[in-house]
Motif scaffolding. Sequence first.
Motif, PDB file in Angstrom:
ATOM      1  N   ASN A  14       8.342   7.351  -9.135  1.00 18.49           N
ATOM      2  CA  ASN A  14       7.271   7.081  -8.184  1.00 18.49           C
ATOM      3  C   ASN A  14       5.920   7.562  -8.699  1.00 18.49           C
ATOM      4  O   ASN A  14       4.882   6.962  -8.392  1.00 18.49           O
ATOM      5  N   GLU A  36      13.699   9.822  -8.715  1.00 14.53           N
ATOM      6  CA  GLU A  36      12.766   9.151  -7.811  1.00 14.53           C
ATOM      7  C   GLU A  36      11.363   9.718  -7.937  1.00 14.53           C
ATOM      8  O   GLU A  36      10.378   8.957  -7.952  1.00 14.53           O
ATOM      9  N   GLU A  37      11.248  11.027  -8.031  1.00 15.82           N
ATOM     10  CA  GLU A  37       9.927  11.645  -8.137  1.00 15.82           C
ATOM     11  C   GLU A  37       9.215  11.230  -9.420  1.00 15.82           C
ATOM     12  O   GLU A  37       8.013  10.937  -9.408  1.00 15.82           O
ATOM     13  N   LEU A  39       4.109   3.705 -10.227  1.00 19.72           N
ATOM     14  CA  LEU A  39       3.291   3.143  -9.153  1.00 19.72           C
ATOM     15  C   LEU A  39       1.823   3.408  -9.455  1.00 19.72           C
ATOM     16  O   LEU A  39       1.464   4.499  -9.908  1.00 19.72           O
ATOM     17  N   ILE A  74       0.521   3.666  -4.112  1.00 20.04           N
ATOM     18  CA  ILE A  74       0.842   4.958  -3.498  1.00 20.04           C
ATOM     19  C   ILE A  74       0.100   5.115  -2.180  1.00 20.04           C
ATOM     20  O   ILE A  74       0.674   5.578  -1.178  1.00 20.04           O
ATOM     21  N   TYR A  83       7.150   2.965  -2.386  1.00 16.91           N
ATOM     22  CA  TYR A  83       7.926   3.955  -3.118  1.00 16.91           C
ATOM     23  C   TYR A  83       9.281   3.371  -3.507  1.00 16.91           C
ATOM     24  O   TYR A  83       9.740   2.372  -2.941  1.00 16.91           O
ATOM     25  N   TYR A  84       9.910   4.011  -4.498  1.00 18.67           N
ATOM     26  CA  TYR A  84      11.240   3.634  -4.956  1.00 18.67           C
ATOM     27  C   TYR A  84      12.251   4.664  -4.460  1.00 18.67           C
ATOM     28  O   TYR A  84      11.959   5.864  -4.409  1.00 18.67           O
ATOM     29  N   LYS A  85      13.436   4.190  -4.124  1.00 20.34           N
ATOM     30  CA  LYS A  85      14.483   5.079  -3.631  1.00 20.34           C
ATOM     31  C   LYS A  85      15.843   4.529  -4.010  1.00 20.34           C
ATOM     32  O   LYS A  85      16.084   3.324  -3.938  1.00 20.34           O
ATOM     33  N   TYR A 119      13.022  -0.867  -3.565  1.00 17.96           N
ATOM     34  CA  TYR A 119      11.566  -0.767  -3.446  1.00 17.96           C
ATOM     35  C   TYR A 119      11.189  -0.922  -1.977  1.00 17.96           C
ATOM     36  O   TYR A 119      11.476  -1.952  -1.352  1.00 17.96           O
TER      37      TYR A 119
END
Length: 428
Positions: A335, A331-332, A339, A344, A349-351, A63
Amino acid sequence: MGVWNRIRNVWAALTMPTANLEDEELLDWLGITTRDKRKISEVTYFTCMKMLSETMGKLPLKYYQDTPEGKIRADPTDMTRLLTVRPNPIMTPTTLWSSVELNCQHYGNAYVWIQRNFLAERYGGEVINAGLWLMPSCDVTVLIDDAGIFQEKGKLYYQYTDAKTGELYVFPQEDVLHFKTGYSLNGIMGEPVRKIIGSSIDGALESQNFMNNLYEQGLTASAVLYFPAGELDERRRKELRNRYEKYLTGSKNAGKIVPVPIGLELKPLNMSLTDAQFFELRKYSALQIAGAFGIKPNQINNYEKSSYANSETQQLAFLVDTMSYRMKAYEEEINYKCLNPKEIREGYYYKYNEKVILRTDSKTQMENLASAVNNGIYTANEAREYLDLPQKDGGDILMVNGNYMPITMIGQQYRKEGEGNEGSEDQG
């Protein structure tokens, strides 16, 4: 009258039984299915599914927040704990994401219901009774409201039918994480690999079954029993055939002597796996199936043309060619649906951390970290974090070799005093 018709249409949509064209039992009953439920037992198919699901399961989700100073690790939220610590009381994140990828690859689509308290989340309070729940793909039907029954035309809804209780639930698209394969013609539903290359998987499965039957027969070839014509009726023929099948088949009968009465002749049929190029064709089919999944040869234990360096390159190619697409798609979706608008706007964002796939031996890892620290890329504490070591005072300072200089200053140390200034003035 319009309101009443709308309510009636909604009730009909929720209560009317629908035919799910992805239901294998229904397709089998109609006689129009070409799918084999045993495909998962084919070793190459299973290996590819296992590789993809376990890879997705071992990728840690991080995160972050974009700030004017750059990317930083953000403080965890309630949703972050669900995604990375405990999605629900009965699953770990590793189990959840592995199961999601299995459903996605086998059925083409995977669905995760986001159980949350909207009121608490909207006002920044604690999210109670929350969880991420995997819905079996075979029990989910995707509905699109193209008539505007729910007042939002074109919106997606997910209908889940509990296989045990028969209860039906309908969730809006904001409450369901929908993951799909890369092959999607309409952008909504993905297609499974087993449906696209079903004939190749069926062929590999048949070759596997053939080898299993051959082992069960004790590697004994089929045989022809010769006897004088007209001396045996049909009943005695069957008895004689069953008797010799009992003597000749099975590993327990391998190498035993079989008595043959006078007048009868038992002649084995010629069978050569080499002449039929059985193993070459089976290896070719395995490579085709693995290629459709994006799995490299060494990952299905095919080291025929592999070396140590080549295997490392294939692992990097697996990350770039296969998993980078899967990670970006996950991820898309996460996110967008995990979120809130405030997060946003503030750059959260998450990765996924893809570096876990490329972990090297301890010596190479230490050399890489030391080089990064000495060249001012990592701080000492950032390098220690990779090694799961605690931070130390003074370890947040970037360090470089004091002998380094900008390229524009190369040669100035050899000039006499005053030459550099004169040159600077002339240039000015």
